[in-house]
Structures are given as C-alpha cells and as structure tokens.
Write a protein that holds these residues in place. Sequence first.
Motif, PDB file in Angstrom:
ATOM      1  N   GLY A 248      47.031  13.093   1.179  1.00 56.64           N
ATOM      2  CA  GLY A 248      48.408  12.762   0.828  1.00 56.64           C
ATOM      3  C   GLY A 248      49.101  13.887   0.093  1.00 56.64           C
ATOM      4  O   GLY A 248      50.256  14.231   0.392  1.00 56.64           O
ATOM      5  N   VAL A 249      48.416  14.491  -0.865  1.00 64.31           N
ATOM      6  CA  VAL A 249      48.989  15.599  -1.631  1.00 64.31           C
ATOM      7  C   VAL A 249      49.161  16.833  -0.745  1.00 64.31           C
ATOM      8  O   VAL A 249      50.196  17.512  -0.773  1.00 64.31           O
ATOM      9  CB  VAL A 249      48.112  15.920  -2.853  1.00 64.31           C
ATOM     10  N   THR A 250      48.125  17.118   0.057  1.00 62.97           N
ATOM     11  CA  THR A 250      48.191  18.283   0.946  1.00 62.97           C
ATOM     12  C   THR A 250      49.337  18.154   1.941  1.00 62.97           C
ATOM     13  O   THR A 250      50.084  19.109   2.182  1.00 62.97           O
ATOM     14  CB  THR A 250      46.856  18.449   1.708  1.00 62.97           C
ATOM     15  N   ALA A 251      49.482  16.964   2.525  1.00 63.67           N
ATOM     16  CA  ALA A 251      50.559  16.733   3.491  1.00 63.67           C
ATOM     17  C   ALA A 251      51.931  16.896   2.834  1.00 63.67           C
ATOM     18  O   ALA A 251      52.861  17.437   3.436  1.00 63.67           O
ATOM     19  CB  ALA A 251      50.419  15.335   4.099  1.00 63.67           C
ATOM     20  N   PHE A 252      52.057  16.440   1.581  1.00 68.64           N
ATOM     21  CA  PHE A 252      53.324  16.602   0.855  1.00 68.64           C
ATOM     22  C   PHE A 252      53.640  18.084   0.656  1.00 68.64           C
ATOM     23  O   PHE A 252      54.771  18.529   0.896  1.00 68.64           O
ATOM     24  CB  PHE A 252      53.230  15.890  -0.493  1.00 68.64           C
ATOM     25  N   LEU A 253      52.638  18.844   0.232  1.00 65.62           N
ATOM     26  CA  LEU A 253      52.853  20.268  -0.025  1.00 65.62           C
ATOM     27  C   LEU A 253      53.142  21.026   1.267  1.00 65.62           C
ATOM     28  O   LEU A 253      53.896  22.013   1.273  1.00 65.62           O
ATOM     29  CB  LEU A 253      51.632  20.861  -0.730  1.00 65.62           C
ATOM     30  N   GLU A 254      52.536  20.575   2.372  1.00 63.75           N
ATOM     31  CA  GLU A 254      52.724  21.245   3.667  1.00 63.75           C
ATOM     32  C   GLU A 254      53.893  20.661   4.456  1.00 63.75           C
ATOM     33  O   GLU A 254      54.141  21.060   5.591  1.00 63.75           O
ATOM     34  CB  GLU A 254      51.427  21.136   4.485  1.00 63.75           C
ATOM     35  N   VAL A 259      47.619  12.301   7.666  1.00 67.22           N
ATOM     36  CA  VAL A 259      46.714  11.696   8.653  1.00 67.22           C
ATOM     37  C   VAL A 259      45.601  11.032   7.844  1.00 67.22           C
ATOM     38  O   VAL A 259      44.677  11.695   7.342  1.00 67.22           O
ATOM     39  CB  VAL A 259      46.138  12.753   9.613  1.00 67.22           C
ATOM     40  N   TRP A 260      45.663   9.732   7.714  1.00 66.55           N
ATOM     41  CA  TRP A 260      44.723   9.022   6.846  1.00 66.55           C
ATOM     42  C   TRP A 260      43.360   8.856   7.491  1.00 66.55           C
ATOM     43  O   TRP A 260      43.239   8.662   8.698  1.00 66.55           O
ATOM     44  CB  TRP A 260      45.272   7.652   6.488  1.00 66.55           C
ATOM     45  N   LYS A 261      42.312   8.919   6.677  1.00 64.52           N
ATOM     46  CA  LYS A 261      40.943   8.713   7.140  1.00 64.52           C
ATOM     47  C   LYS A 261      40.383   7.377   6.671  1.00 64.52           C
ATOM     48  O   LYS A 261      39.303   6.966   7.108  1.00 64.52           O
ATOM     49  CB  LYS A 261      40.052   9.848   6.633  1.00 64.52           C
ATOM     50  N   GLY A 262      41.070   6.735   5.765  1.00 67.90           N
ATOM     51  CA  GLY A 262      40.630   5.421   5.303  1.00 67.90           C
ATOM     52  C   GLY A 262      39.448   5.470   4.350  1.00 67.90           C
ATOM     53  O   GLY A 262      38.693   4.521   4.234  1.00 67.90           O
TER      54      GLY A 262
END
Length: 263
Positions: A248-254, A259-262
């Motif tokens: 979640g944090v990485t996707a926000f920064l990028e 892409v959730w893994k659960g």
Amino acid sequence: MSEREVVQYEVKGPIATIWINRPEVKNCVSPEVLVKLGEYGRKAEADESVRAVVFRGRGNTFCAGADLGQLVGPKLQSTNESLELAQLSAKTYDHFFNMKKPTIAAVEGYAVAGGFELMISCDFALAATTAKIGDFHIRRALFGGAGPIYRLPRYIGLRKAKELMLTGKLLSGVEATEWGLVNECAPPEEFDALIERFCEPLIDKSPFCMWITKMAVNRGMDADTDSLITLETMACNVVHHSEDAKEGVTAFLEKRKPVWKGR
C-alpha cells in the motif's frame, strides 16, 4: 445452480451472493437452510477471489424467520433438540459476524425473527424502503437465540432494543435506517444499484487489513479501556508489518494502484 436448492450460491466478480430460496414460505429458515447457509459461508470465506459476501432472499423477501413447524413446533420432541437447533443458528450467524470478509444483508420485504437475527449478524445492512424489519419473536411468545440480546443494544441502544424486542413492532426500511439498524435504503427499483454501489469501496481494499480491522472492532465492543488500547496497538503492529501494508505504501509512493496479496 439448481432452482430447487433451498440456498443458492453465486459469484459475480469479487462478490459472492448467498440466496435463501424458499419464496413460497417467505424464505423461512429450516434446519436444511441453516446447514447450507453455513456451508456457503465457509465456501465464500475460503475463496480468495471473493472480497464481499451478500445475503439475500428470493421472491423479494429477505427472511420471515424460522419455519415454526420444523424449528419450534410439534416435530421437536425434546428440549435437547430445541437447544441444538438454537445453537446451530447462533453458531452459523456468529460466523457471518466474525467472517474475515465483509458481510452485507440486503433486505427486501420481511426481515423478522430469525431473518432479523441474520440481518444483524452481518457487518452491514441495506434495505428497500418498503422492507419490514423487526425482532417479532414476542408476538409468538418466543425468544430469539441468535443475537438480539447481545448485538441489538450495541447497534441502537438499550431503550430502542427493548422497544423492538418487547413490542414486536416492525420498521420500514426508512425507519430502520433512521434508527441505525440499516446503513442505507433505496426504493425497490434502485435496490440492486444500491448493493453494487455500497460494495464497491469494500472490494478494492487489502483483504488482510480488512480482516484484522473487522476482528479488532468486533472484539473491542466488550473490552475495557486498557484492553482496547492493547488490542488496538497489537492490531496496528500486525497490520503495519504485513505485505499488504508494504504494498500500500509502495503503491502510493509510485502513484499506482496497489496489488494486494492478502497477507
């Protein structure tokens, strides 16, 4: 999916819908219905593609309660049989309350007695404006054994809970929303669209974070302040060290969708 099944299960995209299919008796709950509800609830929870679970009733009626002839009528020969059925109901509905995935009761027509218990065991409730919602057990000198005494006061307060349980009054979908029993309501012709719209913000979140958050909120209802602080900080620590949190944090920064893994 057979039309003769008393409970039907269907998956469309990330949403599983569990239908009670006894419209000829307003979807009254029989022992067979309870067993199948439990089976399909576990199936939906185990399916990683399913992100939300909706409960509905065929024939524009959610559930008019127990099949009195089978659950509390002359077919029951002993107190033990009655207790076993009550325990099955409580166990089945409690699973929906604590399921790892969000559960939504989509109420059209009657949601009374056992149907009311099913409704309040879900995380959310949606209703058609024309729905008829209430505890109802008192009208038949019966007692609800699957949730009202410990869930209902937490939703609407002690006085309102007593008003429903001791009078057997029915609320419309609009009134139930005003009381805090239902999240949202819509006219019957707009009800399917309401379900879809309500589910949309639930299905793109981290499954792991959804589970931990739901569990913490449920457990927190009965905890003292010190225990709540401990529960909250532990849940925070578990979630923040999950793979989904890192994603979640990485996707926000990028600047991309996560892409959730659960996990």
